[in-house]
Design an enzyme around this catalytic site. Sequence first.
Site, PDB file in Angstrom:
ATOM      1  CG  HIS A 260      -2.093   0.891   1.069  1.00 35.89           C
ATOM      2  ND1 HIS A 260      -2.033   2.246   1.269  1.00 35.89           N
ATOM      3  CD2 HIS A 260      -3.362   0.613   0.688  1.00 35.89           C
ATOM      4  CE1 HIS A 260      -3.223   2.763   1.036  1.00 35.89           C
ATOM      5  NE2 HIS A 260      -4.047   1.803   0.675  1.00 35.89           N
ATOM      6  CG  ASP A 318      -8.109  -4.116  -3.086  1.00 33.91           C
ATOM      7  OD1 ASP A 318      -9.318  -3.873  -3.072  1.00 33.91           O
ATOM      8  OD2 ASP A 318      -7.249  -3.273  -3.368  1.00 33.91           O
TER       9      ASP A 318
HETATM   10  N1  COA Z   1       4.157  -7.657  -4.352  1.00 27.27           N
HETATM   11  C1  COA Z   1       5.508  -7.698  -4.439  1.00 27.27           C
HETATM   12  N2  COA Z   1       6.290  -6.617  -4.328  1.00 27.27           N
HETATM   13  C2  COA Z   1       5.688  -5.444  -4.100  1.00 27.27           C
HETATM   14  C3  COA Z   1       4.306  -5.341  -3.976  1.00 27.27           C
HETATM   15  C4  COA Z   1       3.537  -6.500  -4.113  1.00 27.27           C
HETATM   16  N3  COA Z   1       2.214  -6.463  -4.037  1.00 27.27           N
HETATM   17  N4  COA Z   1       3.981  -4.050  -3.731  1.00 27.27           N
HETATM   18  C5  COA Z   1       5.120  -3.360  -3.717  1.00 27.27           C
HETATM   19  N5  COA Z   1       6.158  -4.198  -3.942  1.00 27.27           N
HETATM   20  C6  COA Z   1       7.586  -3.841  -3.995  1.00 27.27           C
HETATM   21  C7  COA Z   1       7.923  -3.226  -5.328  1.00 27.27           C
HETATM   22  O1  COA Z   1       8.298  -4.201  -6.268  1.00 27.27           O
HETATM   23  C8  COA Z   1       9.063  -2.314  -4.949  1.00 27.27           C
HETATM   24  O2  COA Z   1      10.229  -3.083  -4.808  1.00 27.27           O
HETATM   25  P1  COA Z   1      11.660  -2.501  -5.216  1.00 27.27           P
HETATM   26  O3  COA Z   1      11.858  -1.309  -4.302  1.00 27.27           O
HETATM   27  O4  COA Z   1      12.590  -3.634  -4.950  1.00 27.27           O
HETATM   28  O5  COA Z   1      11.535  -2.098  -6.652  1.00 27.27           O
HETATM   29  C9  COA Z   1       8.677  -1.820  -3.552  1.00 27.27           C
HETATM   30  O6  COA Z   1       7.799  -2.816  -3.025  1.00 27.27           O
HETATM   31  C10 COA Z   1       7.967  -0.478  -3.562  1.00 27.27           C
HETATM   32  O7  COA Z   1       6.940  -0.541  -4.537  1.00 27.27           O
HETATM   33  P2  COA Z   1       6.273   0.758  -5.206  1.00 27.27           P
HETATM   34  O8  COA Z   1       5.532   0.350  -6.420  1.00 27.27           O
HETATM   35  O9  COA Z   1       7.260   1.856  -5.327  1.00 27.27           O
HETATM   36  O10 COA Z   1       5.312   1.211  -4.058  1.00 27.27           O
HETATM   37  P3  COA Z   1       3.977   1.994  -4.260  1.00 27.27           P
HETATM   38  O11 COA Z   1       3.784   2.813  -3.059  1.00 27.27           O
HETATM   39  O12 COA Z   1       3.891   2.724  -5.554  1.00 27.27           O
HETATM   40  O13 COA Z   1       2.975   0.767  -4.347  1.00 27.27           O
HETATM   41  C11 COA Z   1       0.984  -0.337  -4.679  1.00 27.27           C
HETATM   42  C12 COA Z   1       1.734   0.712  -3.859  1.00 27.27           C
HETATM   43  C13 COA Z   1      -0.361  -0.555  -4.020  1.00 27.27           C
HETATM   44  C14 COA Z   1       0.774   0.185  -6.089  1.00 27.27           C
HETATM   45  C15 COA Z   1       1.800  -1.660  -4.702  1.00 27.27           C
HETATM   46  O14 COA Z   1       2.017  -2.125  -3.390  1.00 27.27           O
HETATM   47  C16 COA Z   1       1.130  -2.737  -5.563  1.00 27.27           C
HETATM   48  O15 COA Z   1       1.313  -2.749  -6.780  1.00 27.27           O
HETATM   49  N6  COA Z   1       0.350  -3.661  -4.908  1.00 27.27           N
HETATM   50  C17 COA Z   1      -0.361  -4.655  -5.655  1.00 27.27           C
HETATM   51  C18 COA Z   1      -1.660  -4.055  -6.167  1.00 27.27           C
HETATM   52  C19 COA Z   1      -2.643  -3.777  -5.058  1.00 27.27           C
HETATM   53  O16 COA Z   1      -2.875  -4.625  -4.193  1.00 27.27           O
HETATM   54  N7  COA Z   1      -3.264  -2.592  -5.115  1.00 27.27           N
HETATM   55  C20 COA Z   1      -4.326  -2.213  -4.179  1.00 27.27           C
HETATM   56  C21 COA Z   1      -3.870  -1.120  -3.276  1.00 27.27           C
HETATM   57  S1  COA Z   1      -5.105  -0.779  -2.034  1.00 27.27           S
END
Ligand code: COA
Length: 388
Positions: A260, A318
């Site tokens: 998140h 979710d």
């Molecule tokens: N599974 C595996 N790795 C994950 C992950 C997941 N669900 N969510 C984040 N990471 C990792 C990323 O690969 C990244 O790793 P790195 O630093 O080695 O590259 C790190 O965590 C940070 O990710 P980032 O995308 O920069 O964080 P964010 O704040 O933009 O991400 C989300 C937030 C929600 C977009 C992300 O956690 C995600 O894609 N989750 C899956 C989709 C989801 O459940 N969305 C609903 C949100 S309520």
Amino acid sequence: MPTVVDRGLEGVVVGSTQLSNVEGTIGRLTYRGYDIDDLAPNATFEEIVHLLLYGHLPNRHELESLKRELGARRALPEPLINAMQSVPKTAWPMDVLRTIVSGLGLFSPVNAHGEHLSDVHTAIDLIAKMPTILAGWDRIRRDLEPVAPRTDLSQAGNFLYMRTGKVPHAIEEDALDTYLVLLADHSFNASTFAARVVASTRADIYASITAALATLQGDLHGGAASAAYRTVTEVKTPENAERYVRDILDRGQRIMGMGHREYKVRDPRARHLEAMAKELSEHVGGSPWYETAHALEEASRKVLQERKPGNTIYANVDFYTAPVLADLGVPGDEFTCLFACGRVAGWTAHVLEQLADNRLIRPQATYEGPPAGPYVPIDKRATNGVRA
Ligand code: COA
């Protein structure tokens, strides 16, 4: 000239709200000062709608009056039901919901300038009608006649009733009600922000909610619930969970329903959803969803910790939505729509808050294209069209 570029607006404050507060480091979510840990077991979705739209929890009289209004506004204009009847049965439910919500604007009253009203009653209208659209489409695509809404049931009870034509068991109604309470608002998330951007142009509430629906659709936001469900169905049994997680991470992919932007601890909503998923699974009897989701969360924590010591990726809202809604009989591709049926309470409240003290939201971008230069006539251009 702005110098700060933050592509994801992470940590950037773009406005203020009195509606909800997300405290990501301690894992607390409050609606107008009430902790969802208190609201989830005690308040109904209708009380939350009142809290968000009117600013306070309702007294008995106010609650009855809101329930009456919601009940009275549930039925859809006939032409919109007919429109759904002519949509291909293969259409994605979120596309149908977004399109029909946009269509609701065609049937809402306009003022002398041809503008739709955007007030608390149009907000209640949207909250009342969205579950009717979803349940109607669910039946139409199964070649069944839509079931007319009942005015005497709760939002949750009536939705389940419209899907099956049967009044649901109290455990099922309570579970869906709590789900809607938990999903009702979440500060300036992407879809809410989109709704506020649209409202800030003085477009009406139907346009704002249509934009919010479009924004909720993606996998990184509301679409994650359906994606998490697909994951759980692929894992199938708890024993497969760890191997599945390792495979996903080896391929550089993400585990849907985990992680998140705001929460660096477990999403506070996940705890309530997990408890409900467990209760529903016992109620339904023999369903694999809760056990599989639980094993998947455990495996994800273990493997992520192993690969990224100090990991802060936990289950989000979710994740346990998948077993809860699956055990309520809702198809996986409708999860995001149900998320929207809860979040519309927050979206509409945000639109009204934006309109009450409006300023056009219009950020800037740094320009990284070619420097300014003269127009190049067509016969002087290089063959690929760029400046020679
Ligand atoms: N599974 C595996 N790795 C994950 C992950 C997941 N669900 N969510 C984040 N990471 C990792 C990323 O690969 C990244 O790793 P790195 O630093 O080695 O590259 C790190 O965590 C940070 O990710 P980032 O995308 O920069 O964080 P964010 O704040 O933009 O991400 C989300 C937030 C929600 C977009 C992300 O956690 C995600 O894609 N989750 C899956 C989709 C989801 O459940 N969305 C609903 C949100 S309520």
